[in-house]
Design an enzyme around this catalytic site. Structure first.
Site, PDB file in Angstrom:
ATOM      1  N   HIS A  45      31.415  13.765 -15.321  1.00 23.46           N
ATOM      2  CA  HIS A  45      30.759  13.018 -14.238  1.00 23.46           C
ATOM      3  C   HIS A  45      31.730  11.931 -13.796  1.00 23.46           C
ATOM      4  CE1 HIS A  45      27.935  10.039 -12.552  1.00 23.46           C
ATOM      5  NE2 HIS A  45      27.006  10.970 -12.503  1.00 23.46           N
ATOM      6  N   ASP A  77      29.907  10.982 -23.580  1.00 25.00           N
ATOM      7  CA  ASP A  77      28.900  10.738 -22.552  1.00 25.00           C
ATOM      8  C   ASP A  77      27.673  11.583 -22.898  1.00 25.00           C
ATOM      9  OD1 ASP A  77      28.714  11.470 -18.936  1.00 25.00           O
ATOM     10  OD2 ASP A  77      27.253  10.649 -20.348  1.00 25.00           O
ATOM     11  N   GLN A  87      23.087  13.638 -20.565  1.00 28.46           N
ATOM     12  CA  GLN A  87      22.293  14.861 -20.466  1.00 28.46           C
ATOM     13  C   GLN A  87      21.895  15.383 -21.839  1.00 28.46           C
ATOM     14  OE1 GLN A  87      21.206  15.886 -17.612  1.00 28.46           O
ATOM     15  NE2 GLN A  87      22.456  14.487 -16.382  1.00 28.46           N
ATOM     16  N   LYS A 118      17.304   8.657 -17.640  1.00 31.81           N
ATOM     17  CA  LYS A 118      17.330  10.106 -17.811  1.00 31.81           C
ATOM     18  C   LYS A 118      16.509  10.539 -19.020  1.00 31.81           C
ATOM     19  CE  LYS A 118      21.550  10.548 -15.335  1.00 31.81           C
ATOM     20  NZ  LYS A 118      22.328  11.214 -14.477  1.00 31.81           N
ATOM     21  N   CYS A 158      28.102  14.115  -8.339  1.00 28.57           N
ATOM     22  CA  CYS A 158      29.044  13.150  -8.915  1.00 28.57           C
ATOM     23  C   CYS A 158      30.022  13.852  -9.850  1.00 28.57           C
ATOM     24  CB  CYS A 158      28.318  12.053  -9.695  1.00 28.57           C
ATOM     25  SG  CYS A 158      27.279  11.048  -8.653  1.00 28.57           S
TER      26      CYS A 158
END
Lengths: 151, 421
Positions: free
Chosen positions: B138, B215, B218, B241, B379
């Site tokens: 991202h 990261d 998700q 999220k 993104c």
């Protein structure tokens, strides 16, 4: 589906699949690039002017049906018009897709086939797709060299 | 087999005891109708909807126990501080961090990554050093490193993915060299859904003493994450999220790193004492929490963690996995539809392009049917370029999505195909 057919009229679908005046313009002395970062529409407009009149105009690009159809019909409409008339046509087109009428009060050339874009005003998120080629044309008319963006 | 026959023969899988209809009742926004159609929300990868428990926790905070934290000597401040720190411990437990002081509250993953780039990167990386990221990151896990590289004369290198959007592990290993001083990789790609072999990625980096930032935006909503088991040096995620409020997120950092890092932002809270001659910084994690935080946001995030734990992350994962398999199977029956991201291990995300129809046009047709998907570059422009597409349509699944949602998506795609030919 009615709503969608208002937006995606036959003429718009046709122009998006078979865009007119598509391709580079050898000998064009004006050119501008436009980009809609929201959804990835890109368009480059090439202009050849003579005595303040649009002698020839072509475009290249890739993007959604609305942006490509708008670019295609725009090139058909501004050919043979003066720079001033082209700008007024842009103002009327912008009015058409954002307000309730076709901007007759603004004077200048008739919208003609551009009227099919009236459906865009029900889809505010798509206004920028429709106006991108026109913004780019305006930049080309003014010979602005930095890239136009709808942000 | 015709599409109709496939529809009849397909037995939609049901995760055994997962009552998705009961879960849906907890999400008030799902009752809404969009242009006369039921809302089918398939854009959780951009931001998740909120369960009543989270909404109530935020409201309860403002209605009954709100005050500034850490400083007051009065009852409300004590209550707010306790609720805020309890939320920190919940995030600690969610990630299985060893200590609560290894959890820094930030605005979101983007801020967390910028914090590490500034505070760790500026201090410990030097001209000529290399930072290694992947091709499926991202922008928030690309741009902060680009800025750092530009500022300090570092080199940014990109580990490639294959045509199924899987990380090429051999190539990644080959790219680790004596000049590599930092690795930043996604746990699950937001654009194409790939689950990266993150434990192995970390192990290979650690063999050379290279720290790794993960990261987890998700990943956290869709699978169990154990930062001690991964042994990652930094792990980031965004609260919005994970069914929590927007404007709150967390950075996990190993205590030894956070202690060695200089502050990111200066101001109140992150100090022990201030004079114009000398200022002493606070201990971790407060050293990195300048100013008044999003107090209600952190409390809301704590409630979101509780909610997800109540439902059970493994059960959520199983439900979503079955649904993704169903959606992938059904969508594969469209001619001229290309799924972008076909890794063997994926979670939640179905990204695709419909031949001859721009994603934005597909998105508009779906929108009128009440279906919320994302159409664009997500993104992740480098990923789009890697697969030769300007944009994709992305449907992403969450704990409250149903087989009916997937069926509605398929029907609407069919409509788009009919409209655009």
């Amino acid at each position: 589906m009615d709503d969608l057919r208002e937006l995606y009229q036959e003429m718009i679908l046709d122009h998006s699949k078979r865009p007119r005046n598509f391709g580079p313009l050898p000998g064009a002395e004006r050119e501008a690039k436009g980009n809609n970062p929201l959804c990835g529409d890109r368009v480059t407009v090439f202009l050849a002017m003579e005595n303040g009149v649009v002698k020839d105009v072509r475009f290249v690009g890739a993007g959604c049906a609305i942006s490509m159809a708008s670019a295609s019909m725009m090139t058909e409409m501004v050919k043979g018009k003066t720079a001033e008339e082209a700008r007024t046509l842009f103002a009327r087109f912008h009015h058409l897709v954002t307000e309730e009428d076709g901007g007759e009060a603004l004077g200048g050339p008739d919208l003609d086939k551009l009227e099919v874009f009236a459906g865009v005003r029900q889809f505010p998120i798509r206004v920028k797709c429709a106006t991108l080629p026109w913004h780019t044309l305006a930049a080309a008319l003014e010979r602005r060299i930095e890239e136009v963006t709808t942000e | 087999m015709s599409l109709e026959a496939a529809e009849k023969s397909w037995q939609a899988p049901k995760a055994s005891d997962y009552d998705v209809w009961r879960v849906r009742e907890d999400f008030p926004i799902l009752k809404q109708r969009i242009y006369g159609n039921p809302l089918v929300f398939l854009d959780t990868a951009a931001s998740a909807q909120k369960p009543q428990a989270v909404i109530d926790a935020v409201r309860r905070c403002y209605e009954t126990e709100y005050a500034n934290i850490h400083r007051g000597v009065y009852y409300l401040s004590e209550r707010a501080t306790e609720a805020f720190e309890a939320a920190r411990r919940k995030v600690q437990a969610l990630l299985n961090a060893r200590e609560a002081r290894e959890i820094v509250f930030v605005r979101g993953a983007t801020e967390a990554i910028n914090l590490v780039a500034h505070s760790y990167g500026r201090t410990f990386l030097n001209a000529g050093d290399e930072i290694l990221i992947s091709h499926i990151e991202h922008h928030s896990n690309i741009v902060p490193w680009q800025i750092l590289c530009q500022e300090k004369g570092l080199k940014l290198r990109v580990a490639p993915v294959d045509d199924s959007a899987e990380l090429v592990l051999d190539e990644y290993a080959r790219m680790l060299n004596d000049r590599t001083k930092f690795v930043a990789i996604t746990h699950i790609s937001n654009a194409v859904g790939t689950i990266t072999p993150i434990k192995e990625i970390i192990r290979l980096a650690h063999q050379r003493g290279i720290p790794v930032l993960v990261d987890g935006c998700q990943a956290v909503p869709h699978m169990r994450v154990d930062v001690q088991d991964l042994d990652c040096d930094f792990y980031v995620f965004s609260g919005h999220k994970l069914y929590g409020p927007s404007g709150i997120g967390a950075l996990y950092g190993k205590a030894e790193h956070l202690e060695a890092m200089p502050p990111y932002q200066g101001g109140g809270e992150m100090i022990l004492s201030v004079t114009f001659e000398k200022t002493e910084y606070n201990v971790i994690p407060f050293k990195f929490e300048a100013g008044t935080p999003h107090i209600a946001g952190a409390i809301g995030l704590g409630a979101a963690v509780d909610y997800v734990n109540d439902v059970g992350i493994e059960r959520i994962a199983a439900h979503e996995s079955a649904l993704l398999a169903y959606a992938t199977e059904r969508i594969s029956e469209f001619k001229g539809l290309r799924v972008i991201g076909t890794a063997k291990e994926k979670a939640s995300i179905l990204s695709f392009v419909l031949e001859g129809v721009h994603p934005h046009d597909v998105g508009t047709v779906l929108d009128r049917d009440g279906i919320a998907v994302r159409a664009g570059h997500h993104c992740a422009q480098p990923v789009m370029e890697r697969f030769g597409v300007p944009a994709t349509v992305r449907a992403s699944l969450a704990m409250f999505n149903t087989v009916e949602d997937v069926d509605a998506l398929i029907a609407s795609i069919r409509k788009a195909r009919e409209l655009f030919g």
